[in-house]
Design an enzyme around this catalytic site. Structure first.
Site, PDB file in Angstrom:
ATOM      1  N   SER A 314     -47.855  30.181  11.931  1.00  0.00           N
ATOM      2  CA  SER A 314     -46.999  31.286  12.159  1.00  0.00           C
ATOM      3  C   SER A 314     -47.291  31.559  14.133  1.00  0.00           C
ATOM      4  O   SER A 314     -46.331  31.238  14.994  1.00  0.00           O
ATOM      5  CB  SER A 314     -46.766  32.357  11.669  1.00  0.00           C
ATOM      6  OG  SER A 314     -46.276  33.700  12.209  1.00  0.00           O
ATOM      7  N   TRP A 317     -45.907  28.385  15.962  1.00  0.00           N
ATOM      8  CA  TRP A 317     -45.256  28.281  16.059  1.00  0.00           C
ATOM      9  C   TRP A 317     -44.537  29.604  17.172  1.00  0.00           C
ATOM     10  O   TRP A 317     -43.812  29.095  17.769  1.00  0.00           O
ATOM     11  CB  TRP A 317     -44.122  29.128  14.665  1.00  0.00           C
ATOM     12  CG  TRP A 317     -42.615  29.193  14.679  1.00  0.00           C
ATOM     13  CD1 TRP A 317     -41.645  28.416  14.763  1.00  0.00           C
ATOM     14  CD2 TRP A 317     -41.780  30.541  15.132  1.00  0.00           C
ATOM     15  NE1 TRP A 317     -41.047  28.928  14.522  1.00  0.00           N
ATOM     16  CE2 TRP A 317     -40.886  29.810  15.067  1.00  0.00           C
ATOM     17  CE3 TRP A 317     -41.742  31.684  16.160  1.00  0.00           C
ATOM     18  CZ2 TRP A 317     -39.636  31.349  15.357  1.00  0.00           C
ATOM     19  CZ3 TRP A 317     -41.594  32.437  16.626  1.00  0.00           C
ATOM     20  CH2 TRP A 317     -40.208  32.090  16.045  1.00  0.00           C
ATOM     21  N   HIS A 318     -45.006  30.797  17.402  1.00  0.00           N
ATOM     22  CA  HIS A 318     -45.123  31.201  18.189  1.00  0.00           C
ATOM     23  C   HIS A 318     -45.148  30.598  20.148  1.00  0.00           C
ATOM     24  O   HIS A 318     -44.538  31.389  20.863  1.00  0.00           O
ATOM     25  CB  HIS A 318     -45.920  32.582  18.192  1.00  0.00           C
ATOM     26  CG  HIS A 318     -45.556  33.873  17.612  1.00  0.00           C
ATOM     27  ND1 HIS A 318     -44.980  34.358  16.314  1.00  0.00           N
ATOM     28  CD2 HIS A 318     -43.897  34.487  17.802  1.00  0.00           C
ATOM     29  CE1 HIS A 318     -44.976  34.614  15.926  1.00  0.00           C
ATOM     30  NE2 HIS A 318     -44.152  35.180  16.507  1.00  0.00           N
ATOM     31  N   GLY A 319     -45.692  29.602  20.003  1.00  0.00           N
ATOM     32  CA  GLY A 319     -46.179  29.494  21.602  1.00  0.00           C
ATOM     33  C   GLY A 319     -46.961  27.906  21.422  1.00  0.00           C
ATOM     34  O   GLY A 319     -47.663  28.085  20.308  1.00  0.00           O
ATOM     35  N   PHE A 473     -39.743  30.777  22.471  1.00  0.00           N
ATOM     36  CA  PHE A 473     -40.260  29.781  21.109  1.00  0.00           C
ATOM     37  C   PHE A 473     -39.173  29.396  20.828  1.00  0.00           C
ATOM     38  O   PHE A 473     -39.890  29.298  19.368  1.00  0.00           O
ATOM     39  CB  PHE A 473     -41.301  31.179  20.342  1.00  0.00           C
ATOM     40  CG  PHE A 473     -41.710  32.481  21.233  1.00  0.00           C
ATOM     41  CD1 PHE A 473     -42.942  31.955  21.979  1.00  0.00           C
ATOM     42  CD2 PHE A 473     -41.659  33.662  20.457  1.00  0.00           C
ATOM     43  CE1 PHE A 473     -43.484  32.546  22.551  1.00  0.00           C
ATOM     44  CE2 PHE A 473     -43.004  34.411  21.793  1.00  0.00           C
ATOM     45  CZ  PHE A 473     -43.792  34.037  22.081  1.00  0.00           C
TER      46      PHE A 473
END
Length: 473
Positions: A314, A317-319, A473
């Site tokens: 997670s 996924w954000h960066g 994102f």
């Protein structure tokens, strides 16, 4: 300004048949998405084609699970490969180079200046849900290419979610839709509240937060404390504001999107926070990563490992940066005590049926908010050096001084308090302006006056317009 009204009028008054409505949505979505850079359309078309084709092939290979598994895996590899190249290539190259340098190897790996397509993480996950759900027989493959491409590219939620699973949004694209006046009005109210959160709260906080981070080396502890609080509200108002706008906009077209936020800052523990924050992303990871790993049915040790995996992914996924990965792991570690000793599962909003929370609920909310707030500092930090500087200056004697605090900071804290009060009052409703049932606002002139006041506040107090945080994102 004219895009939405034009599409709305064409949708309901010109293209009345379902197929033509879907075609209009598809064209409008591609125009909307290609407005930034038409080259981005190539990627979304490839993702849509591969996922649509994988569904047809899985259907064709009915009874041959090995072949179906291969088709589904190929589609997953292709789409994650595209996401990996455009979002993570330089991150992995730089990380590998740094790792090799630690053991004395100096290799000049090729890097590239790759433009990150807006919203690629959102529509990629949405497309993957279809292929996986078809393989798992949760949904039947569709033969309607126009409806499917519209499902992937639906413009209200295309660039920053909510991330819609195929089982939720695709069936809506395949059935007739009729105009519902009440639903459309509610959508406009939700959009209005979303614009308030974005333009008043998020953009107002952003100006101060950016200034403080740019001078983090000279900021006082009290300034950094206020900065951390303002960013906590900035990212919430920014992202949930976009979700409100997207969900409200979809209602105008007879489409219901999944709720993405449920007053997360009133959570009583971190588990509840993640059931109320970016709900569609966590549902995606739960369904497609956590449960296949065994979920919580494999003993506490494995449950902790599964949780670490989900939150690390997670964060990534954000960066494409290790700060995001560590931010994810930080939240995973907050889960560990809840897994070891058990955590109460809350199925209703705090202080259900009461005006104020109990002292225990209040203490739990404050503690959870403080833990989440600390995590947002790492999330916002541009690198580890800036994060280290921020934390060292935050926990210094200057934390107890008022030096550097300004009236704009105080003003934004007041606006944040207004947001909290409004959401507390409406915490059990889908959005703040869902005001049906209030006697004082039962008359139409009273409701219109409220909407006018909010609109005037937006025009009168909006900060400098900032790009939505989650666009990156």
């Amino acid at each position: 300004m004219i895009f939405l009204p034009v599409v709305f009028l064409l949708y309901w008054f010109v293209f009345r048949r379902l197929r033509w409505q879907n075609l209009l949505v598809l064209v409008a979505s591609y125009v909307f998405y290609g407005w930034w850079d038409w080259r981005f359309l190539i990627l979304i078309v490839i993702t849509s084609l591969s996922s649509f084709g994988s569904g047809l092939l899985i259907e064709r290979f009915e009874g041959r699970r090995d072949a179906q598994r291969l088709v589904s895996a190929a589609n997953i590899v292709l789409n994650l490969g595209i996401l990996g190249v455009f979002k993570y290539y330089n991150f992995f190259v730089d990380s590998l180079s740094a790792l090799l340098q630690m053991v004395g190897l100096h290799i000049d790996w090729p890097t590239a200046r790759i433009i990150l397509p807006v919203g690629i993480s959102f529509y990629t996950f949405q497309a993957l849900s279809y292929s996986i759900d078809v393989y798992a027989r949760r949904i039947k493959p569709t033969h309607d290419a126009v409806a499917f491409f519209s499902f992937i590219s639906f413009f209200p939620q295309l660039v920053a979610g909510p991330i819609e699973r195929a089982t939720s949004l695709l069936p809506q694209m395949l059935r007739e839709r009729t105009f519902d006046y009440g639903n459309a009005v509610d959508g406009l109210r939700q959009m209005l509240w979303g614009f308030f959160k974005k333009l008043i709260i998020a953009d107002g906080c952003a100006e101060i937060v950016n200034q403080v981070w740019n001078g983090v080396g000279t900021a006082t502890g009290s300034m950094l404390l206020v900065c951390s609080l303002l960013f906590t509200f900035q990212i919430y108002a920014d992202f949930s504001g976009y979700s409100d706008i997207a969900i409200g906009c979809a209602k105008l077209f007879g489409i219901r999107l999944t709720t993405n936020f449920k007053v997360p800052y009133f959570s009583r523990n971190v588990r509840e926070f993640w059931r109320r924050w970016h709900i569609t992303l966590m549902n995606w990871f739960t369904q497609y990563v956590y449960i296949p790993l065994g979920g919580s049915r494999v003993g506490r040790s494995r449950t902790i490992v599964n949780t670490l995996v989900v939150f690390a992914l997670s964060g990534l996924w954000h960066g494409a940066d290790w700060t995001f990965v560590l931010w994810g792991l930080y939240h995973a570690l907050l889960f560990v005590p809840l897994i070891l000793w058990g955590a109460k599962r809350y199925d209703h909003a705090v202080a259900h049926g009461h005006i104020l929370p109990s002292w225990r609920e209040l203490l739990n909310m404050v503690l959870t908010f403080a833990l989440v707030n600390m995590g947002w500092i790492l999330f916002r930090a541009p690198d580890f050096g800036a994060f280290s500087t921020f934390m060292s200056r935050l926990f210094s004697p200057s934390l107890f001084s008022f030096h550097g605090l300004t009236m704009p900071m105080l003003r934004m804290l007041i606006w944040c308090a207004v947001l909290l009060v409004a959401e507390w009052i409406q915490r059990e409703r889908s959005h703040v302006l869902q005001i049906d049932g209030y006697r004082l606002l039962s008359a139409r002139p009273a409701r219109l006056a409220l909407y006018a006041v909010i609109a005037l506040l937006i025009f009168g107090f909006a900060g400098k317009v900032q790009t939505f945080i989650y666009f990156q994102f």
